[in-house]
Design a protein around this motif. Structure first.
Motif, PDB file in Angstrom:
ATOM      1  N   ARG A 140     -18.536 -26.290  39.589  1.00  0.00           N
ATOM      2  CA  ARG A 140     -18.346 -27.600  38.948  1.00  0.00           C
ATOM      3  C   ARG A 140     -16.861 -27.969  38.861  1.00  0.00           C
ATOM      4  O   ARG A 140     -16.519 -29.130  38.634  1.00  0.00           O
ATOM      5  CB  ARG A 140     -18.977 -27.624  37.558  1.00  0.00           C
ATOM      6  N   GLY A 141     -15.989 -26.976  39.035  1.00  0.00           N
ATOM      7  CA  GLY A 141     -14.553 -27.221  38.966  1.00  0.00           C
ATOM      8  C   GLY A 141     -13.852 -27.196  40.305  1.00  0.00           C
ATOM      9  O   GLY A 141     -12.609 -27.118  40.358  1.00  0.00           O
ATOM     10  N   ARG A 164     -13.164 -29.538  42.432  1.00  0.00           N
ATOM     11  CA  ARG A 164     -12.172 -30.618  42.613  1.00  0.00           C
ATOM     12  C   ARG A 164     -10.850 -30.248  41.951  1.00  0.00           C
ATOM     13  O   ARG A 164      -9.768 -30.349  42.560  1.00  0.00           O
ATOM     14  CB  ARG A 164     -12.699 -31.929  42.045  1.00  0.00           C
ATOM     15  N   ARG A 165     -10.927 -29.844  40.700  1.00  0.00           N
ATOM     16  CA  ARG A 165      -9.714 -29.483  39.957  1.00  0.00           C
ATOM     17  C   ARG A 165      -9.005 -28.299  40.610  1.00  0.00           C
ATOM     18  O   ARG A 165      -7.773 -28.272  40.725  1.00  0.00           O
ATOM     19  CB  ARG A 165     -10.092 -29.170  38.507  1.00  0.00           C
ATOM     20  N   LEU A 166      -9.778 -27.317  41.043  1.00  0.00           N
ATOM     21  CA  LEU A 166      -9.212 -26.116  41.652  1.00  0.00           C
ATOM     22  C   LEU A 166      -8.462 -26.449  42.940  1.00  0.00           C
ATOM     23  O   LEU A 166      -7.334 -25.982  43.152  1.00  0.00           O
ATOM     24  CB  LEU A 166     -10.339 -25.119  41.938  1.00  0.00           C
ATOM     25  N   ARG A 171     -19.247 -20.797  36.592  1.00  0.00           N
ATOM     26  CA  ARG A 171     -19.100 -22.252  36.521  1.00  0.00           C
ATOM     27  C   ARG A 171     -18.062 -22.809  37.494  1.00  0.00           C
ATOM     28  O   ARG A 171     -17.724 -23.982  37.424  1.00  0.00           O
ATOM     29  CB  ARG A 171     -18.709 -22.655  35.084  1.00  0.00           C
ATOM     30  N   ASP A 191     -23.788 -23.590  40.575  1.00  0.00           N
ATOM     31  CA  ASP A 191     -23.329 -23.523  39.184  1.00  0.00           C
ATOM     32  C   ASP A 191     -24.357 -22.678  38.428  1.00  0.00           C
ATOM     33  O   ASP A 191     -25.394 -23.175  37.987  1.00  0.00           O
ATOM     34  CB  ASP A 191     -23.234 -24.927  38.589  1.00  0.00           C
TER      35      ASP A 191
END
Length: 234
Positions: A162-163, A165-167, A159, A130
């Motif tokens: 940090r995303g 999981r969402r991706l 960044r 990150d």
């Protein structure tokens, strides 16, 4: 410092070998399984995965990197190709991409390719820094903030880690897990590179950069960055 030198230096950092090993564990592969390493660089991970009994294939967009990987590991398989258009048909049980997705303008296309080449139940592992959360000890916190922003702005998606999981969830993967570690950078060349980039983009002046760098070189350089690993199933 060339990209190859930077990659070799990163691979030699404390904890780097353990972090690579953790990505292999998260793949949960059986002996003989086929795994693709996307953004393979000079091929260290492909060599290590092969030594563990897997059929590893490395793909990198850089012809120079693939040539070097073939020179270092002539017995391994390396291909020139884009993460968003992989030069393979499929049949892989594992997909690994380390320090790659922060350079992708369209990560969804890369994940569509991952889904295409993975067999049902195949696993994906993403690993990356990150860059917007770089931590640097300095006597000049305001200058440091500008230098960190400049470094992050040099990255397509600073960044994205940090995303993860969402991706992954948004692109059809399930059973997603995420874990993080703190990585450490050191050495004069790293902080010199930070200053050069900040001056180049106008984040700090030449004089400010010199003052900040002199402060860094007066002590042992302390730079830390969060590193996230995410795994999922197709």
């Amino acid at each position: 410092m060339s990209m190859l030198q930077r990659l070799d230096a990163a691979d030699a950092l404390p904890g780097a070998a353990e972090l690579r090993a953790r990505t292999y564990e998260l793949l949960r592969l059986e002996p003989g399984s086929a795994v693709i390493d996307v953004g393979c660089g000079a091929g260290r991970a492909v060599t290590e995965l092969s030594s563990r009994g897997f059929h590893a294939v490395g793909v990198d967009i850089s012809t120079e990197m693939v040539d070097e990987a073939r020179r270092r590991s002539p017995e391994a398989e390396f291909l020139v190709g884009d993460a968003c258009a992989l030069p393979v048909d499929g049949g892989f049980e594992g997909y690994r991409a380390d320090k790659v997705f922060h350079e992708l303008a369209e990560p969804e296309r890369a994940l569509a390719e991952a889904r295409r080449i993975l067999v049902p139940g195949g696993r994906i592992v993403l690993s990356g820094h990150d860059w917007d959360a770089l931590v640097i000890d300095s006597s000049y916190p305001a200058l440091t903030r500008e230098i960190v922003r400049a470094r992050a702005s040099a990255v397509t998606a600073p960044r994205i880690a940090r995303g993860f999981r969402r991706l992954l969830a948004a692109n059809g993967f399930r059973d997603i897990s995420v874990e993080g570690v703190v990585g450490f950078f050191g050495g004069d060349s790293f902080v010199r590179g930070l200053v050069e980039e900040a001056v180049r983009v106008g984040a700090v002046s030449v004089v400010e950069g010199e003052v900040w760098l002199a402060d860094q070189l007066n002590f042992d350089v302390f730079v830390a960055v969060p590193h996230f690993l995410a795994a999922g199933v197709v």
